[in-house]
Design an enzyme around this catalytic site. Sequence first.
Site: not given
Length: 353
Positions: A54, A182, A184-185, A202, A240
């Site tokens: 990532d 979710n 994140i990211d 995600s 995601e």
Amino acid sequence: MSTGTPRRRRTVGVIAAGVALVVALATAAAVWSVRGSEPVATELALTGDLRTHDPALVAGDPDGDPSWYVFSTGDVRVGLGSIQIRRSDDGLHWEDAGTVWDAGTRPEWVYDVVPGVENFWAPELYQHDGTWYLYYAASTFGSNRSVIGLMTSPTLDPDDPAYGWEDQGEVWRSVPGETDYNAIDPGIVEDEDGTPWMAFGSFWGGIQLVELEWPSGKPADPQAEPITIADRVAPPNAVEAPYLVHRDGWYYLFVSRDSCCQGTDSTYNMAVGRSRDVTGPYVDRAGTPMTEDGGETLLETHGDQIGPGGQSVSGGYLAYHYYAESLGGDFQLSLRELAWDDDGWPVATTSSD
């Protein structure tokens, strides 16, 4: 990997050489090779410490530091799972530059919000008004009990006396049974008015978008309902890692689809859509909205590179990780020039792919 051993300062000659090479690489990114009428992007030949997942790329600090940086997902065995840092003088050879925090500076509040968290995921770097904003995610596999946090520093250069990351706390969270997405990211972009926006998400409810504000770098309205900008429609909604790029009046939404983190069994691949408005709708060439499983394929498994994804874009370059078949599925960093075709769509492949 150490957690921040001071680096020896570069000589003036090395700096000058680094600047010259960065300029040359940037020029190559802007003036791509063309075979027929199709633009061709070129993969850079990287060496050194490439074990990143990532990657958040900064291709040369605009404040004058010629170094390139990649911040990436942490490892519980290194620096308490902190976001990892790698540095390059030329964008080609990469070295370990430690981690963002250690036992004395890690964001302890995260462990209360997300019990069981081990390492920190999917960082994003964005500079505004002389400050670097480092967004990161904390979660556990298979759960949407997640949080996006923020740290800031006046510089990315660990040799600068002003260098140091300050915890700014929580940006956004998701809670099982309360939110259908979710958190994140994170991925940040500014619109034409200078308003910052954060894409995240995600699986679960797909990719979301919320408005932020400067200088806090946090939500303009913490109670606002996120806008869904990408969705695979059917379970498990495998999309995601959103990354937003503003170019020539278009907003481009890059995403990773399908499954990561399974070595040579990974099916990750990258797709992109675009919109005239930062809030969407984002569509592919055929006009299919990304909220209806649309998306133009950008890069997928090729050669030794299994499951490319987790992307970011900086200085005309696409950064991503892949799972190297030759290394038994271990993950590695790759950088490619990001070319653009006559219709304004990004191109990340070469004739050898």
